[in-house]
Design a protein around this motif. Structure first.
Motif, PDB file in Angstrom:
ATOM      1  N   VAL A  31      49.014  35.809  52.656  1.00  0.00           N
ATOM      2  CA  VAL A  31      49.737  36.640  53.056  1.00  0.00           C
ATOM      3  C   VAL A  31      50.430  37.333  51.825  1.00  0.00           C
ATOM      4  O   VAL A  31      50.988  36.439  51.074  1.00  0.00           O
ATOM      5  N   ASP A  32      50.675  38.561  51.886  1.00  0.00           N
ATOM      6  CA  ASP A  32      50.971  39.359  50.711  1.00  0.00           C
ATOM      7  C   ASP A  32      52.398  38.779  50.456  1.00  0.00           C
ATOM      8  O   ASP A  32      53.222  38.386  51.378  1.00  0.00           O
ATOM      9  N   PRO A  33      52.664  38.714  49.102  1.00  0.00           N
ATOM     10  CA  PRO A  33      54.008  37.931  48.696  1.00  0.00           C
ATOM     11  C   PRO A  33      55.133  38.675  49.479  1.00  0.00           C
ATOM     12  O   PRO A  33      56.455  38.233  49.601  1.00  0.00           O
ATOM     13  N   LEU A  34      55.125  40.020  49.450  1.00  0.00           N
ATOM     14  CA  LEU A  34      56.176  40.879  49.837  1.00  0.00           C
ATOM     15  C   LEU A  34      56.374  40.553  51.305  1.00  0.00           C
ATOM     16  O   LEU A  34      57.155  41.083  51.727  1.00  0.00           O
ATOM     17  N   HIS A  35      55.441  39.993  52.175  1.00  0.00           N
ATOM     18  CA  HIS A  35      55.601  39.851  53.646  1.00  0.00           C
ATOM     19  C   HIS A  35      55.632  38.638  54.198  1.00  0.00           C
ATOM     20  O   HIS A  35      55.446  38.256  55.245  1.00  0.00           O
ATOM     21  N   VAL A  44      42.749  43.867  51.464  1.00  0.00           N
ATOM     22  CA  VAL A  44      42.582  42.433  51.629  1.00  0.00           C
ATOM     23  C   VAL A  44      42.379  42.199  49.928  1.00  0.00           C
ATOM     24  O   VAL A  44      42.881  41.204  49.637  1.00  0.00           O
ATOM     25  N   ALA A  45      41.828  42.833  49.276  1.00  0.00           N
ATOM     26  CA  ALA A  45      41.491  42.383  47.791  1.00  0.00           C
ATOM     27  C   ALA A  45      42.843  42.434  47.170  1.00  0.00           C
ATOM     28  O   ALA A  45      43.146  41.466  46.357  1.00  0.00           O
ATOM     29  N   ASP A  46      43.470  43.353  47.493  1.00  0.00           N
ATOM     30  CA  ASP A  46      44.869  43.676  46.459  1.00  0.00           C
ATOM     31  C   ASP A  46      45.692  42.466  47.196  1.00  0.00           C
ATOM     32  O   ASP A  46      46.662  41.793  46.220  1.00  0.00           O
ATOM     33  N   ILE A  47      45.756  42.115  48.307  1.00  0.00           N
ATOM     34  CA  ILE A  47      46.461  41.013  48.674  1.00  0.00           C
ATOM     35  C   ILE A  47      46.178  39.611  48.229  1.00  0.00           C
ATOM     36  O   ILE A  47      46.895  38.813  47.627  1.00  0.00           O
ATOM     37  N   GLN A  48      44.831  39.475  48.055  1.00  0.00           N
ATOM     38  CA  GLN A  48      44.181  38.297  47.478  1.00  0.00           C
ATOM     39  C   GLN A  48      45.012  38.218  46.080  1.00  0.00           C
ATOM     40  O   GLN A  48      45.233  37.147  45.503  1.00  0.00           O
ATOM     41  N   VAL A  49      44.652  39.200  45.160  1.00  0.00           N
ATOM     42  CA  VAL A  49      45.012  39.116  43.865  1.00  0.00           C
ATOM     43  C   VAL A  49      46.642  39.164  43.564  1.00  0.00           C
ATOM     44  O   VAL A  49      46.864  38.197  42.794  1.00  0.00           O
ATOM     45  N   ARG A  50      47.329  39.569  44.270  1.00  0.00           N
ATOM     46  CA  ARG A  50      48.738  39.577  44.180  1.00  0.00           C
ATOM     47  C   ARG A  50      49.021  38.141  44.472  1.00  0.00           C
ATOM     48  O   ARG A  50      49.994  37.690  43.808  1.00  0.00           O
ATOM     49  N   ARG A  78      48.130  35.450  41.823  1.00  0.00           N
ATOM     50  CA  ARG A  78      48.906  35.850  40.771  1.00  0.00           C
ATOM     51  C   ARG A  78      49.997  35.198  40.988  1.00  0.00           C
ATOM     52  O   ARG A  78      50.518  34.411  40.044  1.00  0.00           O
ATOM     53  N   GLN A  79      50.886  35.280  41.942  1.00  0.00           N
ATOM     54  CA  GLN A  79      52.036  34.490  42.300  1.00  0.00           C
ATOM     55  C   GLN A  79      51.914  33.288  42.548  1.00  0.00           C
ATOM     56  O   GLN A  79      52.411  32.355  41.877  1.00  0.00           O
TER      57      GLN A  79
END
Length: 187
Positions: free
Chosen positions: A105-109, A17-23, A26-27
């Motif tokens: 939502v993760d930018p990759l998804h 969740v934290a990784d998705i938030q940061v990514r 950032r984007q």
């Protein structure tokens, strides 16, 4: 099609969740927030803080009506949404109004239906908890989030606030009625 769905978050999901938030910040927020503020909110130290906060949100939520949901695709966490009673908005009764605190939502998804599934699961959960109104704060210039929520029936309610992020950043409040639609009348 991959196995997709939404489920309550587990403590083990906090890092994802934290990784998705940061990514996502950032984007998606690079043109919305001042550079220094965004760097502070998405740096390595901040990411560790977010992991701890999301782990706490799962294991020790402020109330039983605060929830963190995750979108999954083939057992991979690809997005999340958090919500709770609208405690910080004095014009809303937290017994009946909830706040969507964040949904990313993760930018990759993105563009694969995960946001829609998260929003639907959030509304379903809030209805079960007895809420009838849902609010959220969005950056005024975040046309992506505003467009997504607008397509789901949300609208600005006229309130705005300005955050001091080294520079003023304006947010507007959106709302929607989440009471179930009438299914018709019997004759």
């Amino acid at each position: 099609m991959a196995d997709v769905g939404v489920r309550p978050a587990r403590r083990a999901d906090a890092a994802a969740v934290a990784d998705i938030q940061v990514r996502t910040w950032r984007q998606g927020y690079r043109d919305l927030l001042p550079v220094a503020a965004l760097a502070e909110l998405t740096g390595a130290e901040a990411q560790e803080t977010w992991r701890d906060r999301w782990a706490d949100a799962v294991s020790s939520p402020p109330s039983p009506r605060h929830r963190l949901l995750v979108a999954v695709a083939s057992d991979l966490v690809v997005g999340f949404a958090s919500h709770g009673p609208a405690d910080d908005d004095p014009d809303h009764d937290p017994a009946h109004s909830a706040e969507l605190l964040t949904m990313l939502v993760d930018p990759l998804h993105q563009r694969a239906g995960h946001g829609s599934r998260l929003l639907a699961a959030t509304v379903d959960t809030l209805r079960e908890d007895g809420f009838d109104t849902l609010i959220t704060w969005a950056f005024e210039e975040d046309n992506v989030m505003r467009g997504f929520l607008g397509s789901a029936g949300w609208a600005p309610d006229g309130l705005a606030r300005t955050l001091d992020m080294g520079e003023p950043v304006r947010q507007i409040r959106l709302h929607t009625d989440i009471r179930p639609a009438e299914t018709g009348t019997e004759t």
